[in-house]
Design an enzyme around this catalytic site. Structure first.
Site, short mmCIF file in Angstrom:
data_model
loop_
_atom_site.label_atom_id
_atom_site.label_comp_id
_atom_site.label_asym_id
_atom_site.label_seq_id
_atom_site.Cartn_x
_atom_site.Cartn_y
_atom_site.Cartn_z
N HIS A 196 4.21 -6.65 -9.02
CA HIS A 196 4.34 -7.70 -10.60
C HIS A 196 6.69 -7.76 -10.11
O HIS A 196 7.33 -8.06 -11.19
CB HIS A 196 4.13 -7.10 -11.86
CG HIS A 196 4.39 -7.93 -12.48
ND1 HIS A 196 3.77 -9.25 -12.62
CD2 HIS A 196 3.82 -7.52 -14.27
CE1 HIS A 196 3.08 -10.20 -14.41
NE2 HIS A 196 3.67 -9.54 -14.81
N TYR A 255 6.58 1.70 -12.70
CA TYR A 255 6.36 -0.14 -12.24
C TYR A 255 7.13 -0.60 -10.94
O TYR A 255 6.27 -2.16 -10.17
CB TYR A 255 6.32 -1.32 -13.15
CG TYR A 255 5.76 -1.19 -15.07
CD1 TYR A 255 4.12 -1.46 -14.00
CD2 TYR A 255 5.98 0.17 -15.14
CE1 TYR A 255 4.03 -1.28 -15.39
CE2 TYR A 255 5.59 -0.36 -17.20
CZ TYR A 255 4.02 -0.24 -16.69
OH TYR A 255 3.16 -0.32 -17.45
N ASN A 291 6.45 -9.49 -19.94
CA ASN A 291 6.71 -10.38 -20.96
C ASN A 291 7.19 -10.71 -21.92
O ASN A 291 7.26 -11.89 -22.96
CB ASN A 291 5.23 -10.26 -21.93
CG ASN A 291 4.01 -10.10 -20.56
OD1 ASN A 291 4.06 -10.84 -19.47
ND2 ASN A 291 2.90 -9.76 -21.23
N TYR A 333 10.11 -5.01 -21.23
CA TYR A 333 8.75 -5.31 -20.22
C TYR A 333 9.15 -7.03 -20.18
O TYR A 333 9.26 -7.46 -20.33
CB TYR A 333 7.72 -4.87 -20.92
CG TYR A 333 7.89 -3.52 -20.90
CD1 TYR A 333 7.21 -2.93 -19.75
CD2 TYR A 333 8.12 -2.88 -21.40
CE1 TYR A 333 7.04 -1.08 -19.81
CE2 TYR A 333 7.95 -1.41 -21.87
CZ TYR A 333 7.47 -0.70 -20.68
OH TYR A 333 7.77 1.02 -20.74
N ASN A 359 3.93 -14.87 -17.56
CA ASN A 359 4.28 -14.97 -19.19
C ASN A 359 6.19 -13.94 -19.16
O ASN A 359 6.76 -14.86 -20.02
CB ASN A 359 3.67 -13.53 -19.82
CG ASN A 359 2.14 -14.28 -19.95
OD1 ASN A 359 1.82 -14.98 -20.63
ND2 ASN A 359 0.97 -12.94 -19.81
#
Length: 186
Positions: free
Chosen positions: A18, A13, A61, A59, A107
């Site tokens: 994001h 990631y 969220n 993570y 989130n």
């Protein structure tokens, strides 16, 4: 001040849209990060002030899980925090500074608001652009920036650093009045 950049841990990631919160913190300080159980952290001097930089190691969220540990570690309150995260509803090249507000459908921010029990958390939302028509939102936010987008993003990061300095010296309202209407272009 504690600047909390949101993102997902791990190389998969690292350079995704994001992860713009993590990317901004790396722009401010690329090395000498220390790791606690729930977060990585470092320190910088900004406008003559000691500023802690924090990346939750959960993570996205679940970002809120780290926040009680962050507050305790830095002897901070929610008022000392500014959260940096991506916003798909803002065009790339734009930022939005706010003193408080809802999660806006993000989130990671939702998790932080729940964990801290307040919406009165300063934040900088970073525009990552509109997703292409027909593309799944998850695929878009977990996609990487193009070379052209990186040029804009690096300029945005310079502006965000200036905005943090204004927040430290003159306050959040002043930074909002200066930077919320700016658009960085190539």
């Amino acid at each position: 001040m504690v600047v909390v950049g949101l993102g997902n841990p791990g190389p998969r990631y690292a350079f995704t849209r994001h992860n713009v919160g993590f990317l901004f913190l790396d722009f401010l300080k690329s090395k000498d990060w220390k790791t606690e159980k729930y977060f990585a952290w470092s320190r910088i001097k900004l406008a003559g002030n000691d500023v802690a930089l924090v990346k939750p190691l959960t993570y996205m969220n679940l970002s809120g899980l780290a926040m009680p540990h962050v507050l305790k570690f830095f002897n901070a309150s929610p008022d000392d925090i500014i959260v940096v995260y991506d916003d798909v509803s803002l065009k790339l090249g734009r930022i939005r500074i706010r003193k408080k507000g809802s999660d806006g459908g993000h989130n990671g921010m939702k998790s932080i608001i729940q964990a801290l029990g307040t919406q009165e958390i300063k934040r900088i939302r970073v525009g990552i652009g509109d997703k292409p028509e027909g593309m799944d939102l998850v695929d878009f936010v977990l996609g990487e920036f193009s070379d052209e987008e990186w040029i804009i993003l690096n300029k945005v990061f310079e502006v965000m650093k200036e905005a943090l300095e204004v927040i430290l010296i003159e306050g959040t309202e002043k930074a909002m009045s200066i930077y919320n209407s700016l658009e960085v272009r190539v």
